[in-house]
Design a protein around this motif. Structure first.
Motif, PDB file in Angstrom:
ATOM      1  N   GLU A  96       0.816  -1.216   0.000  1.00 50.15           N
ATOM      2  CA  GLU A  96       0.000   0.000   0.000  1.00 50.15           C
ATOM      3  C   GLU A  96       0.848   1.264   0.000  1.00 50.15           C
ATOM      4  O   GLU A  96       0.391   2.319  -0.425  1.00 50.15           O
ATOM      5  N   GLN A  97       2.080   1.172   0.458  1.00 50.71           N
ATOM      6  CA  GLN A  97       2.954   2.343   0.522  1.00 50.71           C
ATOM      7  C   GLN A  97       3.675   2.642  -0.786  1.00 50.71           C
ATOM      8  O   GLN A  97       4.351   3.666  -0.897  1.00 50.71           O
ATOM      9  N   ARG A  98       3.547   1.769  -1.763  1.00 42.02           N
ATOM     10  CA  ARG A  98       4.161   2.041  -3.061  1.00 42.02           C
ATOM     11  C   ARG A  98       3.570   3.317  -3.648  1.00 42.02           C
ATOM     12  O   ARG A  98       2.360   3.565  -3.557  1.00 42.02           O
ATOM     13  N   LEU A  99       4.399   4.124  -4.286  1.00 43.04           N
ATOM     14  CA  LEU A  99       3.935   5.395  -4.825  1.00 43.04           C
ATOM     15  C   LEU A  99       2.829   5.217  -5.854  1.00 43.04           C
ATOM     16  O   LEU A  99       1.839   5.965  -5.847  1.00 43.04           O
ATOM     17  N   ASP A 100       2.957   4.229  -6.742  1.00 42.99           N
ATOM     18  CA  ASP A 100       1.902   4.051  -7.751  1.00 42.99           C
ATOM     19  C   ASP A 100       0.568   3.711  -7.101  1.00 42.99           C
ATOM     20  O   ASP A 100      -0.489   4.188  -7.526  1.00 42.99           O
ATOM     21  N   ASN A 101       0.607   2.931  -6.023  1.00 47.25           N
ATOM     22  CA  ASN A 101      -0.634   2.601  -5.322  1.00 47.25           C
ATOM     23  C   ASN A 101      -1.230   3.819  -4.623  1.00 47.25           C
ATOM     24  O   ASN A 101      -2.443   4.019  -4.623  1.00 47.25           O
TER      25      ASN A 101
ATOM     26  N   ALA B 270      -1.701   4.592 -12.835  1.00 47.52           N
ATOM     27  CA  ALA B 270      -0.929   5.352 -11.850  1.00 47.52           C
ATOM     28  C   ALA B 270       0.570   5.103 -12.042  1.00 47.52           C
ATOM     29  O   ALA B 270       1.388   6.031 -11.971  1.00 47.52           O
ATOM     30  N   ARG B 271       0.927   3.848 -12.313  1.00 47.78           N
ATOM     31  CA  ARG B 271       2.333   3.499 -12.536  1.00 47.78           C
ATOM     32  C   ARG B 271       2.875   4.235 -13.760  1.00 47.78           C
ATOM     33  O   ARG B 271       4.002   4.730 -13.762  1.00 47.78           O
ATOM     34  N   GLN B 272       2.056   4.339 -14.791  1.00 48.40           N
ATOM     35  CA  GLN B 272       2.465   5.044 -16.003  1.00 48.40           C
ATOM     36  C   GLN B 272       2.650   6.534 -15.735  1.00 48.40           C
ATOM     37  O   GLN B 272       3.617   7.145 -16.204  1.00 48.40           O
ATOM     38  N   PHE B 273       1.737   7.139 -14.964  1.00 42.35           N
ATOM     39  CA  PHE B 273       1.855   8.558 -14.624  1.00 42.35           C
ATOM     40  C   PHE B 273       3.156   8.822 -13.868  1.00 42.35           C
ATOM     41  O   PHE B 273       3.853   9.815 -14.119  1.00 42.35           O
ATOM     42  N   VAL B 274       3.471   7.919 -12.938  1.00 39.18           N
ATOM     43  CA  VAL B 274       4.707   8.074 -12.163  1.00 39.18           C
ATOM     44  C   VAL B 274       5.920   7.930 -13.081  1.00 39.18           C
ATOM     45  O   VAL B 274       6.845   8.749 -13.046  1.00 39.18           O
ATOM     46  N   ASN B 275       5.913   6.897 -13.932  1.00 35.57           N
ATOM     47  CA  ASN B 275       7.030   6.667 -14.859  1.00 35.57           C
ATOM     48  C   ASN B 275       7.299   7.862 -15.765  1.00 35.57           C
ATOM     49  O   ASN B 275       8.442   8.153 -16.119  1.00 35.57           O
ATOM     50  N   HIS B 276       6.222   8.540 -16.158  1.00 34.37           N
ATOM     51  CA  HIS B 276       6.339   9.666 -17.089  1.00 34.37           C
ATOM     52  C   HIS B 276       6.602  10.995 -16.390  1.00 34.37           C
ATOM     53  O   HIS B 276       6.619  12.044 -17.036  1.00 34.37           O
ATOM     54  N   GLY B 277       6.807  10.953 -15.088  1.00 37.64           N
ATOM     55  CA  GLY B 277       7.209  12.152 -14.360  1.00 37.64           C
ATOM     56  C   GLY B 277       6.098  13.133 -14.041  1.00 37.64           C
ATOM     57  O   GLY B 277       6.371  14.318 -13.813  1.00 37.64           O
ATOM     58  N   HIS B 278       4.848  12.668 -13.991  1.00 39.80           N
ATOM     59  CA  HIS B 278       3.728  13.560 -13.698  1.00 39.80           C
ATOM     60  C   HIS B 278       3.534  13.810 -12.202  1.00 39.80           C
ATOM     61  O   HIS B 278       2.736  14.669 -11.820  1.00 39.80           O
ATOM     62  N   VAL B 279       4.250  13.054 -11.361  1.00 39.93           N
ATOM     63  CA  VAL B 279       3.973  13.068  -9.920  1.00 39.93           C
ATOM     64  C   VAL B 279       5.144  13.643  -9.120  1.00 39.93           C
ATOM     65  O   VAL B 279       6.311  13.336  -9.384  1.00 39.93           O
ATOM     66  N   LEU B 280       4.799  14.476  -8.133  1.00 37.47           N
ATOM     67  CA  LEU B 280       5.784  15.056  -7.220  1.00 37.47           C
ATOM     68  C   LEU B 280       5.544  14.514  -5.820  1.00 37.47           C
ATOM     69  O   LEU B 280       4.401  14.336  -5.390  1.00 37.47           O
TER      70      LEU B 280
ATOM     71  N   GLN C  94       3.794  12.485   3.962  1.00 38.42           N
ATOM     72  CA  GLN C  94       4.335  13.014   2.714  1.00 38.42           C
ATOM     73  C   GLN C  94       3.224  13.519   1.786  1.00 38.42           C
ATOM     74  O   GLN C  94       2.128  12.971   1.741  1.00 38.42           O
ATOM     75  N   LYS C  95       3.567  14.568   1.048  1.00 41.18           N
ATOM     76  CA  LYS C  95       2.617  15.216   0.138  1.00 41.18           C
ATOM     77  C   LYS C  95       2.822  14.688  -1.282  1.00 41.18           C
ATOM     78  O   LYS C  95       3.936  14.681  -1.802  1.00 41.18           O
ATOM     79  N   ILE C  96       1.748  14.253  -1.899  1.00 39.50           N
ATOM     80  CA  ILE C  96       1.778  13.738  -3.265  1.00 39.50           C
ATOM     81  C   ILE C  96       0.952  14.688  -4.129  1.00 39.50           C
ATOM     82  O   ILE C  96      -0.196  14.998  -3.796  1.00 39.50           O
ATOM     83  N   GLU C  97       1.528  15.158  -5.219  1.00 40.73           N
ATOM     84  CA  GLU C  97       0.786  16.084  -6.080  1.00 40.73           C
ATOM     85  C   GLU C  97       1.111  15.857  -7.549  1.00 40.73           C
ATOM     86  O   GLU C  97       2.129  15.253  -7.895  1.00 40.73           O
TER      87      GLU C  97
END
Length: 208
Positions: free
Chosen positions: A97-102, A116-126, A143-146
């Motif tokens: 559950e702590q994985r960023l994509d999750n 979600a994994r694709q968004f993270v891979n493509h650099g859309h997430v901070l 932690q803040k996810i945006e």
């Protein structure tokens, strides 16, 4: 074994459970599992008895496919969970559950964990203002996810946010839908994580 990249609805039919692999299609009641609630193939509707090992393996597959992790990643997480004090199965689910994509998926920025994994891979997430493009990055409490500024008009992300009115939000994230950011407020208790997986059987499988 590499991550599974075949037809995901076939997997759900094989395992006989909704793994959340088809987001909007599932919400619209159009998933293959709802239309054909039996295993795929010529003999899919036959009743078969599953051995104890088969049941254990099936639960591991459910967790692996649901969270989109490879066998190597899953085994490493199990070893880490087993090395910690407490219930190994519960800790394993908490680590997943702590994985960023999750977390991105749980916050409603994507309709599936694969998206979600694709968004993270493509650099859309901070994460805390810094770009993180590693889906397995472990998010800590507080932690803040945006979504980065350039991606806030992404139609897929906006549509996913819109659909959260149907899917709801879990208790351990705090979301601002307007500004497209959220806080991972705490690590959830196992009882709060509603997934169709009996982690006890996974522990039994790896304990052999």
């Amino acid at each position: 074994m590499a991550r599974y990249r075949g037809p995901v609805e076939r997997l759900e039919r094989r395992l006989g459970v909704d793994l959340g692999l088809k987001g909007e299609r599932r919400l619209a009641g159009k998933s293959a599992l709802e239309k054909r609630p039996y295993a795929p193939g010529q003999h899919g509707q036959r009743r078969t008895k599953i051995s104890e090992y088969g049941l254990q393996l099936q639960e591991k597959q459910k967790a692996k496919f649901m969270y989109g992790v490879s066998e190597k990643q899953f085994r490493a997480l199990y070893k880490e969970a087993n090395s910690k004090d407490g219930n190994t199965g519960s800790i394993l689910i908490q680590l997943l559950e702590q994985r960023l994509d999750n977390v991105v998926y749980r916050m409603g920025f994507a309709t599936t964990r694969a998206s979600a994994r694709q968004f993270v891979n493509h650099g859309h997430v901070l994460v805390d203002g810094k770009r993180v493009d590693i889906p397995s990055f472990r998010v800590k409490a507080g932690q803040k996810i945006e979504i980065r500024e350039k991606s806030k008009t992404n139609p897929q992300i906006l549509r996913a946010i819109e659909l959260t009115s149907q899917t709801g939000m879990v208790e351990w994230v705090d979301m601002d839908k307007e500004k497209l950011f959220g806080l991972f407020t705490r690590i959830p208790e196992r009882e709060e994580i509603a997934i169709p997986v009996e982690e006890r059987l996974i522990v039994e499988l790896y304990s052999k």
